[in-house]
Write a protein that holds these residues in place. Structure first.
Motif, PDB file in Angstrom:
ATOM      1  N   TYR A 202       0.913  -0.998   0.105  1.00 43.38           N
ATOM      2  CA  TYR A 202      -0.032   0.121   0.059  1.00 43.38           C
ATOM      3  C   TYR A 202       0.890   1.486   0.083  1.00 43.38           C
ATOM      4  N   GLN A 223      -1.861   5.030  -6.619  1.00 43.93           N
ATOM      5  CA  GLN A 223      -3.118   4.968  -7.396  1.00 43.93           C
ATOM      6  C   GLN A 223      -3.391   3.742  -7.638  1.00 43.93           C
ATOM      7  N   SER A 224      -2.521   3.031  -8.002  1.00 46.76           N
ATOM      8  CA  SER A 224      -2.659   1.446  -8.483  1.00 46.76           C
ATOM      9  C   SER A 224      -1.335   0.812  -8.292  1.00 46.76           C
ATOM     10  N   CYS A 246      -7.021   1.288  -3.759  1.00 46.77           N
ATOM     11  CA  CYS A 246      -6.239   2.272  -4.250  1.00 46.77           C
ATOM     12  C   CYS A 246      -6.687   3.628  -3.924  1.00 46.77           C
ATOM     13  N   ARG A 248      -6.439   8.060  -4.412  1.00 45.51           N
ATOM     14  CA  ARG A 248      -6.266   9.310  -5.570  1.00 45.51           C
ATOM     15  C   ARG A 248      -6.651  10.354  -4.725  1.00 45.51           C
ATOM     16  N   GLU A 259     -10.645   6.811  -2.057  1.00 48.80           N
ATOM     17  CA  GLU A 259     -10.293   5.650  -1.901  1.00 48.80           C
ATOM     18  C   GLU A 259     -11.077   4.580  -2.730  1.00 48.80           C
ATOM     19  N   ASP A 264      -7.430  -5.858 -10.198  1.00 56.10           N
ATOM     20  CA  ASP A 264      -6.147  -5.619 -10.908  1.00 56.10           C
ATOM     21  C   ASP A 264      -5.530  -7.091 -11.327  1.00 56.10           C
TER      22      ASP A 264
END
Length: 627
Positions: A202, A223-224, A246, A248, A259, A264
């Motif tokens: 994270y 962000q990812s 994620c 931003r 969040e 993914d």
């Protein structure tokens, strides 16, 4: 206190029994009532249970005159008959005195409702439970709002008391739908396609700042997991997926949160078509039955085509009103702004035809649309009322010949009472403004009773062949990544990367559903020298900031690619919710605040000291803090 046993998986479950979750073969996977102080849920009792003694736990939905109440839990509602005889007077008093939304446990016998009292709108409407014993597990104070879906509450109030809002049937339905789809996605990816569920870090290196105890050093919430999943491919893991949290750091929008969660995915030795087929299968496998089947493969459209026909890179293909190029009709028309447009290299004249626009839209609507085009895009838009075999109603009419008039009607396929919105200028700008007008007019028409976008339809679309780079708005001489700097160039355009990078298409693909982007991915650059060239020469960035990735690419990195699906946005569309906040258990407000816990909040200088941070207050706040 009766407790249900945990018998483990069994076969041949009776059809009437709904307290078990079944797989496709009819095998029981788990019990809703195992390990808990109830025998059944409030949503499962049917006529087949008549005569059984049951124990239910839940919240009092409402009570009527001390005669009966409705008990609610996560599965549904059951009507509870309060005994009126003297022998059970204590039970009557317990339930009569319990406020609405109190938590109770009742034990009683399932009976059929009397003739004429059955409720076909309730799954449990054929039965009721005659109570023998009752216990208030927790009384409830007066609440700030009623727990009923039809009671309107402000979003701020819902956020502040989210733990109460979560009791509503709609929120529980949305979160249950989310859980079911995620579980099916995990099953599809892990069990059917051999992917490994691997958690990445994270604490990364961009966006939200997280202080450390080392002076001047900070983590950031990413962000990812973009770099990490690429490094997993270098490490030979071959197939990865993660239900990733994620972050931003930007203002919230109706379909965004600071969040968020994404599915993914990354794979080695894959091409664009392979990723697309995987995602189509994933969605088809996890799609809820009540939403109807979805058909694969999904249609595909190039970025250039999407922009030219819909004025956006995420077209809503549930309705028409496509953008039409009418430059040839206006090429010889003696109007100054039109001639200025068509004579420029990227100049064009385009239009959209609004069906039944003259009947449903008023002059004030067209003025509002024009003002929107002017304020958002600095672009003039004209509206024309065109009727076949009739005169053109527009200031432009005196400039068009009869032949041009006819050509315009034919090009736009105009019918009686249709209205045309027309714009002239640079190609991309004109497309964007008309794309915006297309959506705004659709909203206006639907507000007047026309149905253009079927709310029960789900139109998936792949958008491909994006540009690899875009010119920076603040400095058009410089380029920036259209997707991210790790996206590989289109195989046909690789040579252009070193000579005319602005013309290079990418191996970037977006998945669009009903006009919303629900996923995006790309085939990655796996060659270290090409990656360094993109960073250093094209983007003018310091490659040393990504030295760990560049070193990894030199160590035998396989070709690889991936995608991320925005889970919150996807579930929002499937559930038909107005905002992604309605499919997240504890979302942030429009301004990024948690109204329930009042975060973000201030912390004291003493708490900041271990992190070597001091707050630089604005002058006014600093003076206020002194006082």
């Amino acid at each position: 206190m009766p407790r249900s046993p945990n018998p483990g998986p069994v076969l041949h479950c009776p059809k009437h029994c709904t307290n078990k979750k079944l797989c496709g073969a009819g095998t029981v996977l788990f019990y809703f009532n195992s390990f808990v102080a109830r025998t059944n849920t409030c949503g499962e009792l049917r006529s087949a249970h008549v005569g059984q003694e049951v124990t239910l736990c839940g919240w009092i939905q409402y009570q009527r005159q001390g005669l009966f109440l409705v008990l609610r839990d996560f599965q549904g509602l059951t009507q509870i008959i309060i005994p009126q005889d003297e022998a059970h007077s204590h039970v009557k008093k317990v339930l009569y005195d319990a406020p609405v939304e109190s938590v109770v446990r009742v034990t009683g016998t399932v009976t059929s409702r009397p003739p004429g009292q059955k409720n076909p709108r309730m799954p449990t409407g054929d039965i009721e439970v005659k109570v023998k014993t009752a216990e208030v597990l927790n009384s409830c104070k007066k609440l700030p709002f009623e727990i009923k879906d039809f009671i309107k509450k402000s979003e701020a109030l819902r956020m502040q008391y989210r733990y109460l809002d979560l009791r509503s049937f709609q929120m529980q339905h949305n979160l249950r739908l989310r859980s079911q789809m995620v579980m099916k996605m995990r099953e599809y990816l892990c069990n059917l396609h051999g992917k490994r569920n691997i958690s990445s870090e994270y604490l990364g290196a961009k966006e939200f700042v997280v202080p450390s105890r080392e002076p001047g050093r900070f983590y950031c919430l990413p962000q990812s997991p973009q770099q990490f999943k690429q490094l997993l491919m270098v490490g030979g893991l071959d197939r990865y997926f993660q239900v990733a949290r994620c972050y931003r750091d930007e203002g919230s929008k109706p379909d965004r949160q600071p969040e968020f969660t994404q599915i993914d995915i990354e794979m080695s030795f894959v091409d664009q078509a392979g990723i697309q087929r995987l995602i189509e299968g994933l969605l088809q496998y996890s799609w809820p039955n009540e939403r109807g089947p979805i058909t694969t493969p999904f249609p595909s459209m190039s970025y250039a085509e999407a922009l030219a026909e819909y004025g956006t890179d995420k077209p809503d293909t549930r309705f028409g009103i496509k953008i039409i190029d009418v430059s040839d009709v206006f090429r010889s028309v003696e109007i100054g702004f039109v001639q200025n447009a068509v004579n420029k290299p990227q100049g064009t004249v385009k239009a959209i035809c609004i069906p039944q626009g003259a009947r449903h839209l008023q002059n004030k609507d067209f003025e509002s649309l024009k003002e929107s085009a002017k304020s958002q895009f600095n672009q003039e838009v004209l509206h024309l009322s065109l009727k076949p075999y009739e005169s053109l109603k527009s200031p432009l009419s005196k400039f068009l010949s009869v032949e041009q008039h006819s050509e315009l009607i034919q090009a736009l396929k105009v019918q009686a009472d249709d209205v045309v919105l027309l714009a002239a200028g640079e190609h991309e700008k004109v497309c964007l403004v008309l794309g915006n007008m297309r959506l705004e007019t659709a909203n206006l028409l639907e507000s007047r009773g026309l149905v253009l976008r079927d709310p029960t339809a789900f139109h998936f679309l792949w958008v491909v062949d994006f540009p690899l780079f875009l010119h920076k708005e603040e400095n058009p001489a410089e380029l920036e990544s259209a997707h991210h700097p790790f996206t590989a160039p289109h195989p046909s355009d690789t040579s252009l990367l070193y000579s005319e990078p602005a013309k290079v298409r990418s191996q970037h693909y977006d998945l669009v559903l009903n006009g919303s982007e629900i996923g995006g991915g790309s085939i990655r650059i796996h060659n270290a020298e090409q990656q360094r060239f993109v960073l250093e020469t094209v983007l003018k960035e310091d490659p040393e900031l990504l030295s760990h990735l560049l070193e990894a690419l030199k160590c035998g990195a396989p070709p690889h690619g991936g995608i991320a699906l925005g889970l919150d946005r996807l579930i929002c569309l499937v559930a038909g919710a107005p905002s992604i906040r309605d499919v997240i258990a504890f979302p942030k407000s429009f301004k990024g605040r948690d109204l329930m816990s009042n975060a973000p909040d201030y912390i004291t200088p003493e708490e900041l000291e271990p992190y070597h941070i001091q707050v630089a207050w604005p002058a006014a706040e600093a003076e206020a803090n002194k006082n």
